[in-house]
Design a protein around this motif. Structure first.
Motif, short mmCIF file in Angstrom:
data_model
loop_
_atom_site.label_atom_id
_atom_site.label_comp_id
_atom_site.label_asym_id
_atom_site.label_seq_id
_atom_site.Cartn_x
_atom_site.Cartn_y
_atom_site.Cartn_z
N LEU A 1 -9.29 23.23 34.76
CA LEU A 1 -9.10 22.09 33.86
C LEU A 1 -10.42 21.52 33.39
N ILE A 2 -11.42 21.48 34.27
CA ILE A 2 -12.75 21.00 33.87
C ILE A 2 -13.35 21.92 32.81
N ALA A 3 -13.21 23.24 33.03
CA ALA A 3 -13.75 24.21 32.06
C ALA A 3 -13.05 24.09 30.72
N LEU A 4 -11.73 23.93 30.72
CA LEU A 4 -10.98 23.81 29.47
C LEU A 4 -11.34 22.53 28.72
N ALA A 5 -11.47 21.44 29.45
CA ALA A 5 -11.85 20.17 28.80
C ALA A 5 -13.24 20.25 28.20
N THR A 6 -14.16 20.90 28.92
CA THR A 6 -15.51 21.07 28.38
C THR A 6 -15.51 21.92 27.13
N LEU A 7 -14.73 23.01 27.13
CA LEU A 7 -14.61 23.84 25.94
C LEU A 7 -14.06 23.04 24.76
N GLY A 8 -13.09 22.18 25.04
CA GLY A 8 -12.50 21.40 23.96
C GLY A 8 -13.48 20.45 23.30
N TYR A 9 -14.42 19.93 24.07
CA TYR A 9 -15.37 18.96 23.51
C TYR A 9 -16.70 19.57 23.10
N LEU A 10 -16.80 20.89 23.13
CA LEU A 10 -18.06 21.52 22.74
C LEU A 10 -18.44 21.22 21.29
N ALA A 11 -17.44 21.13 20.41
CA ALA A 11 -17.74 20.86 18.99
C ALA A 11 -18.43 19.51 18.83
N VAL A 12 -17.91 18.49 19.53
CA VAL A 12 -18.52 17.15 19.45
C VAL A 12 -19.91 17.17 20.07
N LEU A 13 -20.06 17.84 21.20
CA LEU A 13 -21.36 17.90 21.87
C LEU A 13 -22.40 18.61 21.01
N LEU A 14 -21.99 19.68 20.35
CA LEU A 14 -22.93 20.39 19.47
C LEU A 14 -23.32 19.53 18.27
N THR A 15 -22.38 18.78 17.74
CA THR A 15 -22.68 17.89 16.61
C THR A 15 -23.73 16.86 17.00
N VAL A 16 -23.53 16.23 18.14
CA VAL A 16 -24.49 15.23 18.61
C VAL A 16 -25.83 15.89 18.94
N SER A 17 -25.79 17.06 19.57
CA SER A 17 -27.04 17.74 19.94
C SER A 17 -27.87 18.09 18.71
N ILE B 1 -20.31 27.39 13.97
CA ILE B 1 -19.76 27.41 15.33
C ILE B 1 -18.96 26.14 15.60
N ILE B 2 -19.46 24.99 15.14
CA ILE B 2 -18.73 23.73 15.30
C ILE B 2 -17.38 23.80 14.60
N ALA B 3 -17.35 24.38 13.40
CA ALA B 3 -16.09 24.51 12.67
C ALA B 3 -15.11 25.39 13.43
N LEU B 4 -15.58 26.51 13.97
CA LEU B 4 -14.70 27.42 14.72
C LEU B 4 -14.19 26.74 15.99
N LEU B 5 -15.07 26.01 16.67
CA LEU B 5 -14.64 25.31 17.88
C LEU B 5 -13.60 24.24 17.57
N ALA B 6 -13.81 23.50 16.49
CA ALA B 6 -12.88 22.42 16.14
C ALA B 6 -11.54 22.97 15.65
N LEU B 7 -11.56 24.08 14.91
CA LEU B 7 -10.34 24.61 14.32
C LEU B 7 -9.51 25.43 15.29
N PHE B 8 -10.16 26.13 16.22
CA PHE B 8 -9.44 27.08 17.05
C PHE B 8 -9.55 26.80 18.56
N ILE B 9 -10.76 26.55 19.07
CA ILE B 9 -10.93 26.37 20.51
C ILE B 9 -10.37 25.04 20.98
N TRP B 10 -10.56 23.99 20.18
CA TRP B 10 -10.05 22.66 20.54
C TRP B 10 -8.54 22.67 20.81
N PRO B 11 -7.68 23.15 19.89
CA PRO B 11 -6.23 23.15 20.18
C PRO B 11 -5.86 24.08 21.33
#
Length: 371
Positions: free
Chosen positions: A51-67, A112-122
């Motif tokens: 669950l921790i790994a999945l939640a981290t994957l889900g928020y990678l798009a936001v983290l990359l944007t801020v980074s 990469i942010i777009a792919l994470l938000a469109l596919f990995i997040w859901p």
């Protein structure tokens, strides 16, 4: 070009460092949160790492944007502070020449942010929900272990079985404590068996035992002897609920058949598309925002950066809520915030090109501003 290569190299190292720091903070927060859920019985402790790994994957798009935003600011602020930008400008280059190398570095990350938000997040959200629901809807027999007290999924029943033969469906020395409507009931037996019924129901049948109802000190306390006593340990199979908006794929969001969920689906789609656009807007704003007077050497730009990111992200969330409530159309809500960000970036860049002019004259074409 040497300047371009140096800029991209520093952006790579800084973005990686900022990203690792943010991921560490995120993982630490998730560990505390999910372990708390596991301690309360909401999730299986064995699933905590997943669950921790999945939640981290889900928020990678936001983290990359801020980074990406923070790293661009940090690198350019340091260049101004160390007078490297003076060398850049003395070479005949202007602030507009920074746009191309910065965007060359940022474009792959924005994709990469777009792919994470469109596919990995859901996908990550859906998998987390399935794992949690599978644990909450588990049958009690799946938790029963020989020689151990086990609590049911809804904390209404406690089992103890000394010996268990799942293949034969036989149990020995059974203790079952039920708590319903504030009344305690305890049943004990030396033998029993697991009974399967039609429709997927499953029960444990206790043979030749005793049942104690109520509190021993109360007048309604009873001791009953029985030949057979059945306690249900699994009801009919529960179907998984329909996915939430954050768990739906792009195809499901665009082809929502239920009219009541069309606006929330479009709002979720707006947020996913808006995230890479926000990353692009923040990078463009970071280029002129990073200006620092080398003599002062302060980091006021970082304070402005925090305010800009908070305002940008909150406006995106606010627009998502308006679209979800049907107050505005998704086609109206998808462009004003990002266009405003691009206009602010354009105005700030024009402001840095010729700071000797008044701010309103800097926004005019050079033909008019030179008069």
């Amino acid at each position: 070009m040497i300047f371009h290569q140096a800029l991209r190299r520093e952006l790579s190292y800084t973005t990686g460092g900022v990203f690792l720091v943010l991921v560490t903070i995120m993982v630490t927060t998730l560990v505390i949160r999910i372990l708390g859920f596991a301690a309360n019985g909401a999730v299986n402790p064995e699933d905590a790492v997943v669950l921790i790994a999945l939640a981290t994957l889900g928020y990678l798009a936001v983290l990359l944007t801020v980074s990406l935003f923070v790293a661009t600011l940090i690198v350019l602020v340091r260049w101004y502070k160390d007078s490297e930008m003076i060398v850049w400008f003395a070479s005949g280059l202007s602030i507009t020449n920074l746009i191309r190398p910065v965007l060359q570095f940022a474009t792959p990350l924005i994709i990469i942010i777009a792919l994470l938000a469109l596919f990995i997040w859901p996908w990550a959200n859906r998998e987390s929900t399935l794992i949690s629901q599978r644990f909450q809807q588990r049958d009690d027999v799946s938790m029963v272990s020989a020689g151990q007290f086990k609590e049911s999924a809804k904390a209404e029943r406690v089992f103890f079985i000394e010996e268990l033969d799942i293949d034969k469906g036989e149990v020995k020395n059974i203790f079952v404590a039920d708590s319903k409507n504030g009344k305690l009931s305890v049943a004990v037996s030396s033998t029993g068996y697991i009974q399967n019924s039609e429709g997927g129901e499953k029960s444990i049948v206790l043979k030749k035992g005793r049942r104690y109802e109520g509190e021993p000190t109360q007048p309604d306390f009873r001791i009953l002897e029985f030949e057979e006593y059945s306690t249900k340990i699994r009801s009919k199979e529960t179907l998984a609920p329909a996915p939430r908006d954050r768990e739906k794929t792009i195809h499901e969001l665009m082809n929502e058949p239920n009219p009541a969920f069309i606006n929330p689906s479009r709002a979720e789609l707006l947020w996913r598309i808006g995230l890479p656009l926000m990353a692009l807007g923040l990078v463009l704003i970071a280029i002129p925002l990073a200006y620092v007077n080398p003599r002062l050497g302060n980091y006021t730009a970082m304070l402005y950066a925090v305010l800009i990111y908070l305002i940008y992200s909150n406006l995106l969330n606010l627009t998502q809520n308006f679209v979800s409530q049907g107050k505005i159309s998704v086609f109206v809500g998808i462009w004003p915030i990002h266009v405003l960000a691009f206009l602010i970036a354009f105005a700030l860049i024009r402001n840095r090109i010729n700071p000797s002019l008044k701010w309103w004259r800097r926004q005019l074409p050079s033909v008019f501003s030179s008069k």
